[in-house]
Design a protein around this motif. Structure first.
Motif, short mmCIF file in Angstrom:
data_model
loop_
_atom_site.label_atom_id
_atom_site.label_comp_id
_atom_site.label_asym_id
_atom_site.label_seq_id
_atom_site.Cartn_x
_atom_site.Cartn_y
_atom_site.Cartn_z
N SER A 12 37.74 -7.52 55.23
CA SER A 12 37.59 -8.26 56.48
C SER A 12 37.84 -9.75 56.32
CB SER A 12 36.17 -8.05 57.05
OG SER A 12 35.20 -8.52 56.13
N PHE A 13 38.06 -10.20 55.06
CA PHE A 13 38.26 -11.63 54.80
C PHE A 13 39.74 -11.98 54.86
CE2 PHE A 13 39.16 -14.98 51.61
CZ PHE A 13 38.56 -16.04 52.28
N THR A 14 40.08 -12.99 55.63
CA THR A 14 41.46 -13.46 55.74
C THR A 14 41.64 -14.67 54.82
OG1 THR A 14 41.64 -12.70 58.03
CG2 THR A 14 43.26 -14.32 57.28
N ALA A 15 42.38 -14.47 53.74
CA ALA A 15 42.61 -15.55 52.77
C ALA A 15 43.75 -16.47 53.20
CB ALA A 15 42.91 -14.96 51.39
N VAL A 16 44.77 -15.89 53.83
CA VAL A 16 45.93 -16.64 54.32
C VAL A 16 46.19 -16.17 55.74
CG1 VAL A 16 48.39 -17.13 53.99
CG2 VAL A 16 46.90 -16.79 52.00
N ASP A 17 46.27 -17.11 56.66
CA ASP A 17 46.34 -16.77 58.08
C ASP A 17 47.61 -17.30 58.72
OD1 ASP A 17 45.78 -15.93 60.62
OD2 ASP A 17 43.98 -17.14 60.88
N ASP A 18 48.64 -16.44 58.79
CA ASP A 18 49.86 -16.74 59.55
C ASP A 18 50.53 -18.03 59.06
OD1 ASP A 18 51.71 -16.02 61.52
OD2 ASP A 18 50.77 -17.33 63.01
N VAL A 19 50.81 -18.11 57.77
CA VAL A 19 51.38 -19.31 57.16
C VAL A 19 52.89 -19.18 57.02
CG1 VAL A 19 51.53 -20.63 55.00
CG2 VAL A 19 49.30 -20.03 55.95
N SER A 20 53.62 -20.25 57.36
CA SER A 20 55.06 -20.33 57.16
C SER A 20 55.38 -21.54 56.30
CB SER A 20 55.79 -20.44 58.50
OG SER A 20 55.61 -19.27 59.27
N LEU A 21 56.24 -21.36 55.31
CA LEU A 21 56.56 -22.43 54.36
C LEU A 21 57.93 -22.17 53.76
CD1 LEU A 21 55.56 -24.88 52.62
CD2 LEU A 21 54.67 -23.19 51.00
N LYS A 22 58.73 -23.22 53.64
CA LYS A 22 60.04 -23.10 52.99
C LYS A 22 60.00 -23.78 51.64
CE LYS A 22 64.98 -23.97 53.56
NZ LYS A 22 66.07 -24.45 54.45
N VAL A 23 60.49 -23.06 50.62
CA VAL A 23 60.66 -23.62 49.28
C VAL A 23 62.16 -23.78 49.08
CG1 VAL A 23 60.20 -23.33 46.83
CG2 VAL A 23 58.57 -22.43 48.51
N ALA A 24 62.65 -25.01 49.24
CA ALA A 24 64.09 -25.26 49.24
C ALA A 24 64.67 -25.09 47.84
CB ALA A 24 64.36 -26.67 49.75
N LYS A 25 65.89 -24.57 47.79
CA LYS A 25 66.56 -24.33 46.52
C LYS A 25 66.75 -25.64 45.75
CE LYS A 25 70.64 -22.15 44.48
NZ LYS A 25 71.93 -21.44 44.75
N GLY A 26 66.38 -25.60 44.47
CA GLY A 26 66.54 -26.76 43.61
C GLY A 26 65.47 -27.82 43.77
N GLU A 27 64.45 -27.56 44.60
CA GLU A 27 63.39 -28.52 44.81
C GLU A 27 62.05 -27.95 44.33
OE1 GLU A 27 63.15 -30.07 48.74
OE2 GLU A 27 65.14 -31.00 48.65
N VAL A 28 61.09 -28.86 44.18
CA VAL A 28 59.73 -28.46 43.81
C VAL A 28 58.84 -28.72 45.01
CG1 VAL A 28 57.81 -28.77 42.22
CG2 VAL A 28 60.16 -29.07 41.40
N THR A 29 58.27 -27.65 45.54
CA THR A 29 57.37 -27.74 46.68
C THR A 29 55.95 -27.61 46.18
OG1 THR A 29 58.99 -26.79 48.21
CG2 THR A 29 56.67 -26.68 48.86
N GLY A 30 55.12 -28.58 46.51
CA GLY A 30 53.72 -28.54 46.12
C GLY A 30 52.89 -27.83 47.17
N LEU A 31 51.91 -27.09 46.73
CA LEU A 31 50.95 -26.44 47.62
C LEU A 31 49.58 -26.87 47.15
CD1 LEU A 31 50.74 -24.46 50.00
CD2 LEU A 31 50.53 -22.61 48.34
N VAL A 32 48.88 -27.62 48.00
CA VAL A 32 47.65 -28.27 47.57
C VAL A 32 46.50 -27.90 48.50
CG1 VAL A 32 48.06 -30.39 48.86
CG2 VAL A 32 46.69 -30.49 46.79
N GLY A 33 45.31 -27.86 47.92
CA GLY A 33 44.11 -27.55 48.68
C GLY A 33 42.97 -27.29 47.71
#
Length: 230
Positions: A12-33
């Motif tokens: 019943s626990f929602t860990a991720v709720d309807d998330v959209s994210l692009k990780v562009a080719k050749g780049e480093v995308t940070g995910l923080v929290g």
């Protein structure tokens, strides 16, 4: 890699709720929290390790590799370093010794380490082995999940410098997960901020850090002395 409307639930626990994210080719995308924000659950979904609802596209099946927080638990203590890395190599058998040597050189470990076991290495060295093993599959996307947080402060910088060097040398596409905005700023091109399973802010890393729009991002910045206060 395009993450679109992804939801991850554990009962019943929602860990991720309807998330959209692009990780562009050749780049480093940070995910923080902070801990419990859902960032690692999203990463595991992207790597195909956790069931999810939604769409993850732009990357071939099996072409996402993940490096975990604890390098010791992610390595088989009964396998030598050479065997652990070779297990992931996807080239003809005759070429594997050469490829193993290349991978060890990439992560700045001597060739003599092939016969060592995880217990004989320091935490930083074990994390380098874990990175080499992930790179052995030549992934389209590398996910680094809090890869320095279990290491001594004295070696964290060396591992972060290694990731920067690998990005430059290999043109890596990375999703880099951390709770520390200072680390994200050092490594990443863009950053996305998660809280309670939701994406609350994203953009170029310097833009987000110097002019945060969301109160939670500002709170994360306040936890890092002098960051973004030139």
């Amino acid at each position: 890699m395009n993450i679109t409307d992804v939801t991850v639930r554990f009962g019943s626990f929602t860990a991720v709720d309807d998330v959209s994210l692009k990780v562009a080719k050749g780049e480093v995308t940070g995910l923080v929290g902070e801990s419990g924000s859902g960032k690692s659950s999203l990463a595991r979904a992207a790597a195909g390790l956790t069931p999810y609802r939604g769409t993850i596209s732009g990357v071939a099946r099996g072409q996402v590799q993940m490096v975990f927080q604890d390098p010791y638990s992610s390595l088989n203590p009964r396998m030598s370093i050479g065997a652990a890395i070779t297990e992931g190599i996807r080239v003809p058998r005759a070429q594997r010794p050469t490829e193993l040597a290349r991978l060890l050189e990439l992560v700045a470990l001597p060739a003599s380490y092939t016969d060592k076991y995880p217990r004989e290495l320091s935490g930083g060295q074990r994390q380098r082995v874990a990175i080499a093993r992930a790179l052995a599959a030549r992934p389209q996307v590398l996910i680094a999940d809090e890869i320095t947080s279990a290491l001594d402060v004295s070696v964290q910088g060396a591992v972060l410098n290694l990731m920067r060097d690998l990005r430059t040398e290999l043109g890596l596409t990375m999703l880099f997960i951390s709770h520390n905005l200072a680390v994200v700023r050092y490594v990443c091109d863009t950053v996305a901020v998660m809280r309670h399973g939701h994406l609350v802010e994203s953009g170029p890393v310097d833009e987000v850090i110097t002019a945060p729009r969301h109160p939670y991002t500002r709170a994360l910045l306040d936890a890092v002395p002098r960051l973004g206060r030139a």
